[in-house]
Scaffold this motif. Sequence first.
Motif, PDB file in Angstrom:
ATOM      1  N   LEU A  53       1.276  61.231  64.109  1.00 40.11           N
ATOM      2  CA  LEU A  53       0.570  61.707  62.742  1.00 40.11           C
ATOM      3  C   LEU A  53       1.803  61.754  61.742  1.00 40.11           C
ATOM      4  O   LEU A  53       2.902  61.995  61.812  1.00 40.11           O
TER       5      LEU A  53
ATOM      6  N   GLY B 112       3.479  56.817  57.104  1.00 38.65           N
ATOM      7  CA  GLY B 112       2.186  57.439  57.581  1.00 38.65           C
ATOM      8  C   GLY B 112       0.993  56.439  57.059  1.00 38.65           C
ATOM      9  O   GLY B 112       1.043  56.051  55.768  1.00 38.65           O
ATOM     10  N   ARG B 113      -0.101  56.386  57.975  1.00 40.36           N
ATOM     11  CA  ARG B 113      -1.176  55.650  57.380  1.00 40.36           C
ATOM     12  C   ARG B 113      -0.946  54.239  56.946  1.00 40.36           C
ATOM     13  O   ARG B 113      -1.775  53.809  55.983  1.00 40.36           O
TER      14      ARG B 113
ATOM     15  N   TYR C 204      -7.136  60.754  46.418  1.00 38.02           N
ATOM     16  CA  TYR C 204      -6.149  60.369  47.447  1.00 38.02           C
ATOM     17  C   TYR C 204      -4.987  59.738  46.629  1.00 38.02           C
ATOM     18  O   TYR C 204      -5.345  58.830  45.875  1.00 38.02           O
TER      19      TYR C 204
ATOM     20  N   TYR D 180     -10.541  59.632  55.868  1.00 40.31           N
ATOM     21  CA  TYR D 180      -9.351  59.140  57.073  1.00 40.31           C
ATOM     22  C   TYR D 180      -9.862  59.581  58.267  1.00 40.31           C
ATOM     23  O   TYR D 180      -9.985  61.058  58.517  1.00 40.31           O
TER      24      TYR D 180
ATOM     25  N   ASP E 207      -8.709  59.822  62.126  1.00 36.56           N
ATOM     26  CA  ASP E 207      -7.560  59.822  63.239  1.00 36.56           C
ATOM     27  C   ASP E 207      -7.789  60.026  64.567  1.00 36.56           C
ATOM     28  O   ASP E 207      -8.595  61.128  64.913  1.00 36.56           O
TER      29      ASP E 207
ATOM     30  N   HIS F 237      -2.110  56.134  68.754  1.00 35.93           N
ATOM     31  CA  HIS F 237      -2.709  56.495  67.281  1.00 35.93           C
ATOM     32  C   HIS F 237      -3.436  55.507  66.790  1.00 35.93           C
ATOM     33  O   HIS F 237      -2.750  54.434  66.666  1.00 35.93           O
TER      34      HIS F 237
ATOM     35  N   GLY G 149      -5.714  55.054  63.121  1.00 32.51           N
ATOM     36  CA  GLY G 149      -6.464  55.507  61.952  1.00 32.51           C
ATOM     37  C   GLY G 149      -7.069  54.643  61.223  1.00 32.51           C
ATOM     38  O   GLY G 149      -6.828  53.320  61.286  1.00 32.51           O
TER      39      GLY G 149
ATOM     40  N   LEU H 256      -8.812  54.155  57.389  1.00 40.63           N
ATOM     41  CA  LEU H 256      -9.154  55.184  55.969  1.00 40.63           C
ATOM     42  C   LEU H 256     -10.391  54.001  55.282  1.00 40.63           C
ATOM     43  O   LEU H 256     -10.182  52.968  55.057  1.00 40.63           O
TER      44      LEU H 256
ATOM     45  N   ASP I 167      -4.516  51.607  60.594  1.00 42.09           N
ATOM     46  CA  ASP I 167      -3.103  51.586  61.288  1.00 42.09           C
ATOM     47  C   ASP I 167      -3.164  52.186  62.588  1.00 42.09           C
ATOM     48  O   ASP I 167      -4.080  52.751  63.211  1.00 42.09           O
TER      49      ASP I 167
ATOM     50  N   ARG J 266      -0.190  47.714  60.548  1.00 42.53           N
ATOM     51  CA  ARG J 266      -1.400  48.228  59.828  1.00 42.53           C
ATOM     52  C   ARG J 266      -2.392  46.926  59.560  1.00 42.53           C
ATOM     53  O   ARG J 266      -1.877  45.543  59.807  1.00 42.53           O
TER      54      ARG J 266
ATOM     55  N   THR K 155      -4.188  47.143  53.508  1.00 46.36           N
ATOM     56  CA  THR K 155      -3.390  48.015  52.772  1.00 46.36           C
ATOM     57  C   THR K 155      -4.253  48.688  51.506  1.00 46.36           C
ATOM     58  O   THR K 155      -4.870  47.963  50.762  1.00 46.36           O
TER      59      THR K 155
END
Length: 225
Positions: free
Chosen positions: A14, A40-41, A137, A145, A147, A163, A165, A167, A182, A203, A206
């Motif tokens: 994370l 991240g993300r 954001y 988001y 997770d 992981h 994620g 968004l 991601d 990812r 974007t």
Amino acid sequence: MPFHRRHGAILLALALTLPLYKDARAQTSGDLTLVSEYAGRGVALYTRPALQLRLEHDTAAGWYGGAFASPVTLDNRTQGQLTAYAGRARRLTSTLSWDAGVTRNTYLRDGRRNYHEFYAGVALQRASIRVFYSPTYYGEGRSVYLDLSGAYPLTDTLRLAAHVGVLHPFAYDGVAARDSADVRIALVTDVGDVTLQAGWQARWRTYLPDFPKPSAFTASASYHF
């Protein structure tokens, strides 16, 4: 032992080190982490190796609060990021716990990017799910988001962390924004009070086109105290 120590694989997957369950006793803890790149993300927030610090205090009632600090590069300006967070975590059963709280992200040289998030989630022994909601954001617009993180022991000393994620940004200034995603997979091991991890990340699309894409390889070393 606190969640972030027992499940360091999830923690390292994370962007923020927010535990999902804590022991029923008051304690203060922290991590000093060297990362190959701060990502991240699905975006790279600092493309060089970075030293990061997290401090946290837990209460016996399940309340906790903490702070995280790291260098970042936003809009071609290197600066500091300070993240404060607070929440509460409680166990529902011997294998299931819940957690909810709020974070505030502050950028020392670019206040336009400041934002806060509300989050809530549940965790099993080897997996967790969290939902984050932000009204602004990165200073843009509303977002949600999702997770999903987990860890699976491969040997007594080595585990696999994963992981994913997703968004969903709401319309910015009336213009619909695309969803993004991601993924990160890493091998994690503990050597005394140090957690080492190395893995791969990628990812899909974007949501912040001005932010660079993270490197495919990721690695870090965290000292817990």
